[in-house]
Enzyme design. Structure first.
Site, PDB file in Angstrom:
ATOM      1  N   ARG A  47       0.830  -1.215   0.000  1.00 43.66           N
ATOM      2  CA  ARG A  47       0.000   0.000   0.000  1.00 43.66           C
ATOM      3  C   ARG A  47       0.860   1.259   0.000  1.00 43.66           C
ATOM      4  O   ARG A  47       0.452   2.292  -0.539  1.00 43.66           O
ATOM      5  CB  ARG A  47      -0.941  -0.032   1.227  1.00 43.66           C
ATOM      6  CG  ARG A  47      -2.042   1.046   1.201  1.00 43.66           C
ATOM      7  CD  ARG A  47      -3.067   0.762   2.293  1.00 43.66           C
ATOM      8  NE  ARG A  47      -4.186   1.695   2.284  1.00 43.66           N
ATOM      9  CZ  ARG A  47      -4.238   2.844   2.964  1.00 43.66           C
ATOM     10  NH1 ARG A  47      -3.213   3.202   3.728  1.00 43.66           N
ATOM     11  NH2 ARG A  47      -5.293   3.620   2.887  1.00 43.66           N
ATOM     12  N   ILE A  73      -6.999   7.854  -0.627  1.00 41.02           N
ATOM     13  CA  ILE A  73      -6.893   6.386  -0.661  1.00 41.02           C
ATOM     14  C   ILE A  73      -7.756   5.917   0.512  1.00 41.02           C
ATOM     15  O   ILE A  73      -7.627   6.419   1.626  1.00 41.02           O
ATOM     16  CB  ILE A  73      -5.417   5.921  -0.613  1.00 41.02           C
ATOM     17  CG1 ILE A  73      -5.298   4.399  -0.608  1.00 41.02           C
ATOM     18  CG2 ILE A  73      -4.648   6.518   0.543  1.00 41.02           C
ATOM     19  CD1 ILE A  73      -3.851   3.905  -0.845  1.00 41.02           C
ATOM     20  N   SER A  74      -8.680   4.997   0.244  1.00 43.28           N
ATOM     21  CA  SER A  74      -9.679   4.619   1.248  1.00 43.28           C
ATOM     22  C   SER A  74      -9.040   3.995   2.484  1.00 43.28           C
ATOM     23  O   SER A  74      -7.943   3.432   2.422  1.00 43.28           O
ATOM     24  CB  SER A  74     -10.659   3.600   0.660  1.00 43.28           C
ATOM     25  OG  SER A  74     -11.233   4.095  -0.524  1.00 43.28           O
ATOM     26  N   GLN A  75      -9.769   4.063   3.587  1.00 40.82           N
ATOM     27  CA  GLN A  75      -9.368   3.357   4.814  1.00 40.82           C
ATOM     28  C   GLN A  75      -9.267   1.857   4.490  1.00 40.82           C
ATOM     29  O   GLN A  75     -10.169   1.310   3.841  1.00 40.82           O
ATOM     30  CB  GLN A  75     -10.446   3.609   5.863  1.00 40.82           C
ATOM     31  CG  GLN A  75     -10.200   2.964   7.191  1.00 40.82           C
ATOM     32  CD  GLN A  75     -11.443   3.055   8.094  1.00 40.82           C
ATOM     33  OE1 GLN A  75     -12.489   3.550   7.681  1.00 40.82           O
ATOM     34  NE2 GLN A  75     -11.314   2.564   9.295  1.00 40.82           N
TER      35      GLN A  75
END
Ligand code: SAH
Length: 224
Positions: A47, A73-75
């Site tokens: 990530r 950027i999503s959780q």
């Protein structure tokens, strides 16, 4: 070394391995995500490569993080939940709306046959395409465009995932979903979004369920 599907993380050079493993255990498994393929994809995807370089230290934190141009950027947990709800399978063709960093697309590329992803901001589309190529995710195609139009040339899709929130699920996208397909999307106005799962049965009938409240970047622009 030939790279197919996704890159192997080299344990000797993988400084983020402990943080990544802790993220999967504490944020994902501990909250009930069980799909082994989803867990495996999270464990094998760097990530940190999808973050802005100055924010890499936040790569495995329990939060969404800005990546520029109003995108985030999503959780990790929300991404894992949406991916599990999508129920992708290895033969599926998947459409994603809202490429952002490309991280969700990288995860999906390991769970499906082919991922098509659309990003409205040209700079983000270019950067995500570069990142995905550099890391060896070869079954992802990134296109700059408006997700409200979907990707008619490649439709229908077995799975569709939106990572930006429209006020209502766009009819165009429902029309591009295969019979037997599933669509997962955050839907609703800012501060009042629900994560919805729409399934289309073999006869083309739609059924919509709400999973939980979420907070996503709004999809833009709303059609008139
Ligand atoms: N899936 C991403 C998170 C994206 S945030 C990741 O894994 O990093 C939402 C993204 O949707 C933003 O990049 C935003 O620019 C994009 N977006 C907003 N409206 C859009 C539209 N109409 N079509 C395509 N992308 C859109």
């Amino acid at each position: 070394m030939a790279k197919t599907g996704h890159p192997a993380l080299d344990p000797a050079q993988d400084a983020y391995a402990p943080a990544r493993e802790a993220m999967v255990r504490r944020q994902i498994e501990a909250r009930g995500i069980r799909n082994p393929d989803v867990l495996r994809a999270l464990r094998s995807t760097p990530r940190e490569e999808f973050m802005l370089s100055e924010d890499r230290f936040l790569s495995y934190e329990d939060q969404a993080t800005p990546i520029g141009y109003g995108a985030t950027i999503s959780q990790p947990y929300i991404l894992a939940l949406m991916t599990e709800l999508l129920e992708p399978s290895k033969t599926d063709r998947v459409l994603e709306i809202g490429t952002g960093s490309g991280y969700q697309a990288a995860i999906l590329s390991q769970l499906a046959a082919k991922v098509y992803t659309i990003e409205i901001v040209p700079e983000l589309a270019d950067l995500a395409r570069d990142t995905l190529l550099r890391l060896g995710y070869t079954n992802v195609t990134v296109r700059q465009g408006d997700g409200f139009a979907g990707w008619p040339e490649e439709a229908p899709f077995d799975r569709i995932i939106l990572t930006a929130a429209p006020v209502e699920v766009p009819e165009t996208l429902l029309a591009q979903l295969s019979n037997g397909g599933r669509l997962v999307a955050p839907v609703g106005p800012i501060l009042d979004q629900q994560l919805v799962v729409v399934s289309k049965n073999a006869a083309g009938r739609l059924d919509t369920e709400s999973a939980c409240g979420v907070a996503f970047v709004a999809m833009r622009p709303e059609p008139k």
